[in-house]
Scaffold this motif. Structure first.
Motif, PDB file in Angstrom:
ATOM      1  N   LYS A  47       0.828  -1.207   0.000  1.00 16.72           N
ATOM      2  CA  LYS A  47       0.000   0.000   0.000  1.00 16.72           C
ATOM      3  C   LYS A  47       0.865   1.261   0.000  1.00 16.72           C
ATOM      4  CE  LYS A  47      -3.731   2.582   0.649  1.00 16.72           C
ATOM      5  NZ  LYS A  47      -3.106   3.891   0.910  1.00 16.72           N
TER       6      LYS A  47
ATOM      7  N   THR B 174       1.288   4.196  -3.021  1.00 18.07           N
ATOM      8  CA  THR B 174       1.031   5.625  -2.816  1.00 18.07           C
ATOM      9  C   THR B 174       2.184   6.470  -3.346  1.00 18.07           C
ATOM     10  OG1 THR B 174       1.985   5.666  -0.590  1.00 18.07           O
ATOM     11  CG2 THR B 174      -0.349   5.153  -0.763  1.00 18.07           C
TER      12      THR B 174
ATOM     13  N   GLU C 205       2.018   8.992  -6.674  1.00 15.94           N
ATOM     14  CA  GLU C 205       2.402  10.402  -6.577  1.00 15.94           C
ATOM     15  C   GLU C 205       3.355  10.796  -7.699  1.00 15.94           C
ATOM     16  OE1 GLU C 205       2.905  14.314  -5.073  1.00 15.94           O
ATOM     17  OE2 GLU C 205       1.420  12.768  -4.560  1.00 15.94           O
TER      18      GLU C 205
ATOM     19  N   SER D 198      -4.537   5.449  -6.824  1.00 22.96           N
ATOM     20  CA  SER D 198      -3.444   6.282  -6.340  1.00 22.96           C
ATOM     21  C   SER D 198      -3.076   7.354  -7.362  1.00 22.96           C
ATOM     22  CB  SER D 198      -2.223   5.413  -6.030  1.00 22.96           C
ATOM     23  OG  SER D 198      -1.129   6.198  -5.619  1.00 22.96           O
TER      24      SER D 198
ATOM     25  N   THR E 177      -4.293  11.350  -6.813  1.00 28.51           N
ATOM     26  CA  THR E 177      -3.296  12.417  -6.797  1.00 28.51           C
ATOM     27  C   THR E 177      -3.645  13.497  -7.806  1.00 28.51           C
ATOM     28  OG1 THR E 177      -1.588  10.829  -6.160  1.00 28.51           O
ATOM     29  CG2 THR E 177      -0.840  12.925  -7.058  1.00 28.51           C
TER      30      THR E 177
ATOM     31  N   THR F 175      -9.778   8.704   0.501  1.00 26.33           N
ATOM     32  CA  THR F 175      -8.566   8.704   1.336  1.00 26.33           C
ATOM     33  C   THR F 175      -7.339   9.113   0.537  1.00 26.33           C
ATOM     34  OG1 THR F 175      -8.060   6.353   0.967  1.00 26.33           O
ATOM     35  CG2 THR F 175      -9.486   6.900   2.843  1.00 26.33           C
ATOM     36  N   PHE F 176      -7.267   8.698  -0.727  1.00 26.73           N
ATOM     37  CA  PHE F 176      -6.118   9.076  -1.550  1.00 26.73           C
ATOM     38  C   PHE F 176      -6.120  10.567  -1.833  1.00 26.73           C
ATOM     39  CE2 PHE F 176      -5.463   4.592  -2.292  1.00 26.73           C
ATOM     40  CZ  PHE F 176      -4.099   4.498  -2.551  1.00 26.73           C
TER      41      PHE F 176
ATOM     42  N   GLY G   5      -5.249  12.321   1.485  1.00 22.99           N
ATOM     43  CA  GLY G   5      -3.839  12.133   1.827  1.00 22.99           C
ATOM     44  C   GLY G   5      -2.919  12.968   0.965  1.00 22.99           C
ATOM     45  N   THR G   6      -3.264  13.103  -0.322  1.00 23.74           N
ATOM     46  CA  THR G   6      -2.464  13.942  -1.219  1.00 23.74           C
ATOM     47  C   THR G   6      -2.495  15.395  -0.780  1.00 23.74           C
ATOM     48  OG1 THR G   6      -2.881  12.473  -3.093  1.00 23.74           O
ATOM     49  CG2 THR G   6      -2.182  14.707  -3.601  1.00 23.74           C
TER      50      THR G   6
ATOM     51  N   THR H  57      -1.181   6.416   5.119  1.00 21.24           N
ATOM     52  CA  THR H  57      -0.244   5.780   4.190  1.00 21.24           C
ATOM     53  C   THR H  57      -0.039   6.635   2.945  1.00 21.24           C
ATOM     54  OG1 THR H  57      -2.015   4.484   3.143  1.00 21.24           O
ATOM     55  CG2 THR H  57      -0.777   3.433   4.941  1.00 21.24           C
ATOM     56  N   ARG H  58      -1.071   7.401   2.575  1.00 22.55           N
ATOM     57  CA  ARG H  58      -0.968   8.204   1.360  1.00 22.55           C
ATOM     58  C   ARG H  58       0.092   9.301   1.482  1.00 22.55           C
ATOM     59  NH1 ARG H  58       0.327   9.421  -2.781  1.00 22.55           N
ATOM     60  NH2 ARG H  58      -0.771  10.580  -4.380  1.00 22.55           N
TER      61      ARG H  58
END
Length: 275
Positions: A43, A47, A51, A100, A104, A164-165, A168-169, A219-220
């Motif tokens: 995972k 990520t 990115e 992912s 992003t 979540t992605f 997180g970004t 985690t992202r």
């Protein structure tokens, strides 16, 4: 012809067994992997790769064409995932990779094209994630990933993953850019923060589902911060390796680990209860 025997006339007619209703997802088996150490390693790698791949495509093709390409890849990967009747490592992790990349892109487009600050987009994505989780729980009375066996739960699961992605970004870029911590310091920050849900679940009794999604969000920015640090120029306090080479370098361990998981079934989920 003669009369039929009494045994033939009194023998009970066998009853047909009722057939179990088919699961909306096919076999009724879980569609997501078991949470193991390898799950978290893959995972984080995805990520970081998402990115740098997103940055490379955005600079090479432009934000809009890159976003269209990312969306097309995401749709293809998700269709394959939804058509699968159970968890299949190559199908599942391909979908995660495309989430992912596109997640992003979505966060970057909001900032670069629309000009919305990361502070605002981070709050917006937080509210979007909360809305998805509230809707999921209100509909299914569970947020456990061990219960992804119906089409509706699978839709909620992937909507949550995408949110979540994006969140997180935005958070990773917020700490590295807006708060001026830089990518390496941000990576260390999220390394420390991701230990909090693990320790809280172990020692403070934090609900396992809450601990999972908390760590999942982190985690992202964790993977992305270190990947950005490797890819950005030295003038931006990076190693200057370039986003293209870093993307290719991260693809290698991802492919190797997914191949290992497919061959050994290390994180294939057990046929657990619905909740």
């Amino acid at each position: 012809m003669g009369q039929p025997s009494s045994e033939a006339t009194t023998r009970p007619v066998p009853q047909e067994r009722p057939q179990r209703a088919a699961s909306p997802t096919g076999s009724g088996l879980s569609k997501v992997p078991a949470v193991t150490a390898l799950f978290w390693i893959v995972k984080v790698l995805t990520t970081g790769m998402g990115e740098t791949a997103s940055d490379y495509l955005g600079r090479t093709l432009g934000p809009i064409p890159a976003g269209a390409l990312g969306l097309a890849g995401l749709m293809v990967a998700l269709v394959a995932q939804f058509r699968s009747d159970r968890y299949r490592p190559w199908t599942y992790w391909s979908a995660i990779v495309m989430v992912s990349v596109f997640g992003t892109m979505a966060a970057d487009v909001v900032h670069v094209v629309a000009g919305i600050p990361y502070t605002v987009s981070a709050v917006a994505f937080t509210l979007a994630l909360a809305a998805v989780l509230i809707a999921w729980y209100g509909s299914e009375r569970t947020l456990s990933i061990h219960s992804i066996r119906t089409r509706r739960r699978e839709v909620f699961y992937w909507a949550t993953v995408l949110a979540t992605f994006a969140l997180g970004t935005a958070v990773g870029d917020l700490t590295a850019g807006t708060l001026k911590l830089g990518y390496l310091a941000s990576g260390f920050l999220f390394t420390a923060l991701i230990a909090v849900p693990a320790l809280s679940g172990r020692y403070l009794g934090l609900n396992a589902v809450a601990a999972f999604w908390w760590a999942y969000v982190l985690t992202r920015p964790l993977g992305a911060s270190f990947a950005d640090w490797m890819g950005v120029p030295t003038t931006r306090a990076g190693l200057g390796w370039g986003t293209g080479p870093v993307t290719l370098a991260l693809i290698v361990p991802i492919v190797a680990l997914v191949a290992y998981l497919a061959a050994t079934h290390k994180n294939t989920p057990r046929n657990a209860s619905m909740r």
